[in-house]
Design a protein around this motif. Structure first.
Motif, PDB file in Angstrom:
ATOM      1  N   ASN A   1       9.681 -13.693 -16.750  1.00  0.00           N
ATOM      2  CA  ASN A   1      10.981 -14.335 -16.561  1.00  0.00           C
ATOM      3  C   ASN A   1      11.052 -15.745 -17.132  1.00  0.00           C
ATOM      4  OD1 ASN A   1      12.704 -12.534 -14.561  1.00  0.00           O
ATOM      5  ND2 ASN A   1      10.605 -12.482 -13.791  1.00  0.00           N
TER       6      ASN A   1
ATOM      7  N   ILE B   1       6.949  -9.390  -2.800  1.00  0.00           N
ATOM      8  CA  ILE B   1       6.247 -10.527  -3.404  1.00  0.00           C
ATOM      9  C   ILE B   1       4.980 -10.931  -2.657  1.00  0.00           C
ATOM     10  CG2 ILE B   1       7.602 -12.306  -2.207  1.00  0.00           C
ATOM     11  CD1 ILE B   1       7.456 -13.871  -4.931  1.00  0.00           C
TER      12      ILE B   1
ATOM     13  N   LEU C   1      15.948 -14.469 -10.247  1.00  0.00           N
ATOM     14  CA  LEU C   1      14.727 -13.994 -10.884  1.00  0.00           C
ATOM     15  C   LEU C   1      14.493 -12.503 -10.632  1.00  0.00           C
ATOM     16  CD1 LEU C   1      12.224 -16.903 -10.131  1.00  0.00           C
ATOM     17  CD2 LEU C   1      13.388 -16.402 -12.276  1.00  0.00           C
TER      18      LEU C   1
ATOM     19  N   ILE D   1      13.564 -11.123  -7.819  1.00  0.00           N
ATOM     20  CA  ILE D   1      12.358 -10.963  -7.006  1.00  0.00           C
ATOM     21  C   ILE D   1      12.675 -10.219  -5.723  1.00  0.00           C
ATOM     22  CG2 ILE D   1      10.643 -12.230  -5.629  1.00  0.00           C
ATOM     23  CD1 ILE D   1      10.754 -14.417  -7.773  1.00  0.00           C
TER      24      ILE D   1
ATOM     25  N   ILE E   1      10.382 -19.236  -4.736  1.00  0.00           N
ATOM     26  CA  ILE E   1      10.466 -17.851  -5.194  1.00  0.00           C
ATOM     27  C   ILE E   1      10.152 -16.865  -4.072  1.00  0.00           C
ATOM     28  CG2 ILE E   1       9.883 -18.488  -7.566  1.00  0.00           C
ATOM     29  CD1 ILE E   1       7.096 -17.291  -7.121  1.00  0.00           C
TER      30      ILE E   1
ATOM     31  N   ARG F   1      17.774 -21.600  -2.229  1.00  0.00           N
ATOM     32  CA  ARG F   1      16.506 -20.884  -2.379  1.00  0.00           C
ATOM     33  C   ARG F   1      16.747 -19.393  -2.569  1.00  0.00           C
ATOM     34  NH1 ARG F   1      12.019 -23.950  -0.749  1.00  0.00           N
ATOM     35  NH2 ARG F   1      12.594 -25.966   0.099  1.00  0.00           N
TER      36      ARG F   1
ATOM     37  N   GLN G   1       4.381 -12.263 -13.144  1.00  0.00           N
ATOM     38  CA  GLN G   1       5.803 -12.119 -12.830  1.00  0.00           C
ATOM     39  C   GLN G   1       6.595 -13.279 -13.429  1.00  0.00           C
ATOM     40  OE1 GLN G   1       7.217  -9.567 -11.394  1.00  0.00           O
ATOM     41  NE2 GLN G   1       9.304 -10.374 -11.181  1.00  0.00           N
ATOM     42  N   TYR G   2       6.017 -14.465 -13.366  1.00  0.00           N
ATOM     43  CA  TYR G   2       6.699 -15.616 -13.948  1.00  0.00           C
ATOM     44  C   TYR G   2       6.802 -15.455 -15.467  1.00  0.00           C
ATOM     45  CZ  TYR G   2       7.824 -20.222 -15.622  1.00  0.00           C
ATOM     46  OH  TYR G   2       8.434 -21.256 -16.285  1.00  0.00           O
TER      47      TYR G   2
ATOM     48  N   LYS H   1       6.559 -17.602   1.766  1.00  0.00           N
ATOM     49  CA  LYS H   1       7.432 -18.730   2.098  1.00  0.00           C
ATOM     50  C   LYS H   1       7.328 -19.082   3.574  1.00  0.00           C
ATOM     51  CE  LYS H   1      11.709 -16.009   2.741  1.00  0.00           C
ATOM     52  NZ  LYS H   1      12.013 -16.431   4.117  1.00  0.00           N
TER      53      LYS H   1
ATOM     54  N   PHE I   1      18.144 -18.706  -5.983  1.00  0.00           N
ATOM     55  CA  PHE I   1      17.111 -18.840  -7.006  1.00  0.00           C
ATOM     56  C   PHE I   1      16.269 -17.577  -7.083  1.00  0.00           C
ATOM     57  CE2 PHE I   1      12.835 -20.375  -8.296  1.00  0.00           C
ATOM     58  CZ  PHE I   1      13.162 -20.873  -9.540  1.00  0.00           C
ATOM     59  N   ARG I   2      15.864 -17.044  -5.936  1.00  0.00           N
ATOM     60  CA  ARG I   2      15.049 -15.819  -5.916  1.00  0.00           C
ATOM     61  C   ARG I   2      15.832 -14.645  -6.491  1.00  0.00           C
ATOM     62  NH1 ARG I   2      13.183 -18.247  -1.014  1.00  0.00           N
ATOM     63  NH2 ARG I   2      14.666 -17.145   0.307  1.00  0.00           N
TER      64      ARG I   2
END
Length: 253
Positions: free
Chosen positions: A149, A134, A127, A129, A190, A120, A145-146, A194, A123-124
């Protein structure tokens, strides 16, 4: 006005934090039809205590009192919902029969794929991020934001990506429920509001997503879980769902 309460709202009322009428008043309504779903019963069945049967029976009575047995049922084959009047205790019996007396929650836990915390984080980072920023994003900010990217995701829109992920795992056209569960997982990946990682966090997030799905056919979704509220807003923005998301005080935060 059709209202869907998160499980934490049911628990608050059961514990005497406020009454159903006080809740309606706080959100600016004199009356409204409140619904429950099978997810409320799944979570009740997950309770662990020596007096579990007594507590589940009490929870069924609480749900029945709050909702007047107004129930939202989803057909997983047709992907359609149906509102009906049925007692929570009856829904619980159906689940016991379907799961051969194993809690439906235990069955769901086995179906959830594991993604490590290291994956995780990676992955962040891929990107770019900022985890400190966030959670300040609005639903539209997340989508923007998506979009910046999406070249890293075969230039698919977020809804296309979610649908592809659902199709890959389920091997069939993705239902709205599957899309919403996958979207909740993606948002957590992302780092958007979370969940605090525990052994049960993946399962709990799937339950939150299922509550969000049930709320999608109502006018209002009430939750006192800020993570769930913010993820739900992004989900509703992506899929054009008009459900309003508030807390038990009627605040959209």
């Amino acid at each position: 006005m059709n209202i869907y309460p998160d499980n934490n709202i049911i628990i608050d009322i059961e514990n005497g934090k406020y009454t159903k009428q006080e809740l309606l008043s706080a959100i600016g309504l004199n009356q409204g039809k409140i619904f429950f779903s099978s997810v409320h019963l799944t979570e009740a069945d997950e309770m662990r205590s020596k007096d579990k049967d007594f507590r589940i029976a009490a929870r069924c009575r609480t749900i029945s009192s709050i909702t007047s047995n107004n129930y939202i049922e989803f057909n997983l084959d047709t992907h359609k919902s149906k509102k009906q009047v049925v007692a929570p205790s009856e829904i619980l019996k159906r689940h016991k029969f379907w799961s051969n007396n194993t809690t439906s929650g235990e069955l769901q836990k086995k179906e959830l794929g594991d993604v490590t915390q290291e994956q995780r984080i990676g992955f962040r980072e891929s990107l770019g991020i900022d985890p400190m920023e966030i959670n300040n994003y609005t639903a539209k900010d997340v989508l923007e934001q998506y979009e910046k990217n999406k070249d890293k995701f075969e230039n698919k829109s977020l809804s296309e990506l979610i649908n592809s992920a659902s199709l890959l795992k389920l091997k069939r056209p993705a239902s709205q429920l599957a899309k919403i569960v996958t979207t909740f997982e993606f948002l957590d990946m992302i780092g958007f509001w979370k969940d605090i990682y525990t052994e049960k966090s993946d399962f709990a997030r799937a339950q939150d997503a299922q509550h969000c799905n049930a709320a999608s056919v109502c006018d209002i979704f009430i939750s006192n879980d800020r993570r769930t509220r913010n993820k739900a807003r992004v989900v509703f923005e992506i899929y054009g769902i008009k459900t309003k998301v508030i807390d038990s005080k009627g605040i959209e935060s």
